[in-house]
Design a protein around this motif. Structure first.
Motif, mmCIF file in Angstrom:
data_model
loop_
_atom_site.group_PDB
_atom_site.id
_atom_site.type_symbol
_atom_site.label_atom_id
_atom_site.label_comp_id
_atom_site.label_asym_id
_atom_site.label_seq_id
_atom_site.Cartn_x
_atom_site.Cartn_y
_atom_site.Cartn_z
ATOM 1 N N SER A 89 7.515 -3.715 11.300
ATOM 2 C CA SER A 89 6.568 -3.858 10.204
ATOM 3 C C SER A 89 5.768 -5.150 10.346
ATOM 4 C CB SER A 89 7.351 -3.856 8.896
ATOM 5 O OG SER A 89 6.464 -3.949 7.827
ATOM 6 N N CYS A 91 3.463 -5.825 12.604
ATOM 7 C CA CYS A 91 3.101 -6.218 13.973
ATOM 8 C C CYS A 91 1.634 -5.942 14.286
ATOM 9 C CB CYS A 91 4.001 -5.525 14.988
ATOM 10 S SG CYS A 91 3.739 -3.756 15.080
ATOM 11 N N GLN A 135 -2.284 6.352 5.026
ATOM 12 C CA GLN A 135 -1.001 6.197 4.315
ATOM 13 C C GLN A 135 -1.151 6.662 2.877
ATOM 14 O OE1 GLN A 135 0.764 2.359 4.557
ATOM 15 N NE2 GLN A 135 0.787 2.343 6.761
HETATM 16 P P1 ATP Z 1 3.480 -1.771 8.608
HETATM 17 O O1 ATP Z 1 4.277 -1.116 9.669
HETATM 18 O O2 ATP Z 1 4.345 -2.555 7.661
HETATM 19 O O3 ATP Z 1 2.483 -0.888 7.920
HETATM 20 P P2 ATP Z 1 1.557 -2.862 10.458
HETATM 21 O O4 ATP Z 1 2.169 -3.074 11.793
HETATM 22 O O5 ATP Z 1 0.694 -1.680 10.290
HETATM 23 O O6 ATP Z 1 2.665 -2.933 9.337
HETATM 24 P P3 ATP Z 1 -0.741 -4.370 9.628
HETATM 25 O O7 ATP Z 1 -1.012 -3.602 8.399
HETATM 26 O O8 ATP Z 1 -1.625 -4.169 10.802
HETATM 27 O O9 ATP Z 1 0.765 -4.181 10.113
HETATM 28 O O10 ATP Z 1 -0.714 -5.904 9.214
HETATM 29 C C1 ATP Z 1 -0.446 -6.931 10.146
HETATM 30 C C2 ATP Z 1 -0.393 -8.270 9.424
HETATM 31 O O11 ATP Z 1 -1.669 -8.539 8.853
HETATM 32 C C3 ATP Z 1 0.596 -8.312 8.264
HETATM 33 O O12 ATP Z 1 1.260 -9.550 8.323
HETATM 34 C C4 ATP Z 1 -0.251 -8.226 7.033
HETATM 35 O O13 ATP Z 1 0.314 -8.955 5.989
HETATM 36 C C5 ATP Z 1 -1.552 -8.841 7.481
HETATM 37 N N1 ATP Z 1 -2.696 -8.233 6.777
HETATM 38 C C6 ATP Z 1 -2.976 -6.931 6.709
HETATM 39 N N2 ATP Z 1 -4.108 -6.706 6.026
HETATM 40 C C7 ATP Z 1 -4.565 -7.912 5.624
HETATM 41 C C8 ATP Z 1 -5.697 -8.373 4.877
HETATM 42 N N3 ATP Z 1 -6.613 -7.520 4.403
HETATM 43 N N4 ATP Z 1 -5.822 -9.692 4.673
HETATM 44 C C9 ATP Z 1 -4.910 -10.572 5.158
HETATM 45 N N5 ATP Z 1 -3.819 -10.210 5.874
HETATM 46 C C10 ATP Z 1 -3.643 -8.904 6.106
#
Ligand code: ATP
Length: 308
Positions: A89, A91, A135
């Motif tokens: 999560s 990443c 999602q």
């Molecule tokens: P998950 O498996 O939990 O859905 P993910 O691998 O899809 O996670 P992302 O949603 O790409 O992860 O987010 C990666 C990082 O960027 C996370 O630490 C998240 O908190 C941060 N992040 C995501 N969207 C934003 C945003 N709009 N502004 C600031 N930080 C963000």
């Protein structure tokens, strides 16, 4: 308008759905707001889609400059294949999708679709080429028909119905008080998470994009429905060779993909088929074992509760 001909304990879930819908609308508006920041170049040409290959080259990106999420990331999503992007999560899995959609531009490196830097092509043509089952599916305050037609404004009523049938949501819709004319969204009839996702799948079927993304598309469904839907999505995918990418938490849903890309802290940790990655005994194999143990525990739990 919501009708009160339902058991009262349903109201709790209605409240949750209502909150969720409001969140969804917020998400949608936020995306649109972000979108405005990215503009077409003056000489932007429409994207020319040939095979459907996506390539990230040395991409560095962070939502804030001081906190990079993707770090010099290079990966190729081969044309016409079924690919999964997995990893712990946070990443950066969903970030990859947002960048491809050009909700944001990369800070370093480039993203290519069939060899074209996405900053050089028209935004509309790019976004038209990509279909997403997100999602959380944003629903508009409008009829079911309009919500499905959002995938393709020119679609006829028959095409809308056909898409709903293929996404296995037609029978449910037919049971609603006004069928396809039933109002949904926060001021309309409340529908379940699974139904919403099927509407999203109907939208995508109607849009018929060459590049397809499933962002945890099956998370709101129970395991049985999920398996049925996945095999259905697979059969739709097999009809045409299109590039499809599953962004997934649950490895059980993606183990048969042609290629699995495992991310860790914004970089590719490893990639290969399920068997190759298991044999490697690295991060994927670790995540797989952890999830299988969880599943085994759950199976045992449900078996026990079934006996009592
Ligand atoms: P998950 O498996 O939990 O859905 P993910 O691998 O899809 O996670 P992302 O949603 O790409 O992860 O987010 C990666 C990082 O960027 C996370 O630490 C998240 O908190 C941060 N992040 C995501 N969207 C934003 C945003 N709009 N502004 C600031 N930080 C963000």
């Amino acid at each position: 308008v919501f009708q009160l001909s339902v058991p009262l304990n349903f109201l709790g879930s209605v409240y949750r759905e209502l909150r969720q819908s409001l969140l969804d609308m917020e998400t949608l508006f936020n995306l649109q707001k972000v979108n405005v920041a990215v503009k077409d170049k003056k000489d932007a040409k429409p994207l020319l889609l040939t095979a459907g290959e996506i390539r990230f080259e040395n991409v560095t990106f962070g939502y804030r400059p001081d906190r990079p999420i993707l770090k010099n990331l290079t990966l190729t999503i081969p044309a016409g294949k079924k690919i999964a992007i997995v990893g712990p999560s946070g990443c950066g899995k969903s970030t990859i999708l947002r960048l491809l959609f050009r909700f944001y531009d990369v800070q370093e490196g480039r993203i290519l679709v069939d060899g074209q830097d996405i900053r050089d092509v028209g935004l509309e043509s790019l976004q038209k080429a990509i279909g997403v089952v997100p999602q959380d599916t944003p629903l508009f305050n409008d009829t079911i028909e309009h919500n499905i037609r959002y995938g393709n404004q020119e679609a006829s009523h028959e095409q809308v119905v056909e898409a709903a049938k293929r996404a296995r949501v037609h029978d449910t819709i037919s049971q609603f008080p006004d069928g396809y004319g039933t109002m949904v969204g926060e001021r309309g009839m409340m529908i379940s998470g699974g139904e919403k996702q099927r509407l999203a799948i109907s939208r995508v079927i109607l849009k018929d994009p060459p590049l397809l993304f499933f962002d945890e598309a099956t998370s709101a469904l129970d395991t049985y429905t999920e398996q049925a839907l996945l095999s259905h999505i697979n059969s739709i995918l097999k009809e045409k060779s299109r590039t499809s990418v599953f962004i997934a938490h649950r490895l059980r849903t993606i183990y048969d993909c042609d290629l699995i890309i495992v991310l860790r802290e914004g970089q590719v940790a490893e990639s290969g088929t399920h068997q190759e990655l298991i044999d490697r005994a690295g991060l994927y194999s670790e995540l797989w074992s952890a999830q299988e143990t969880q599943f085994a525990d759950k199976d045992e739990e449900s078996a026990l509760s079934g006996e009592s």
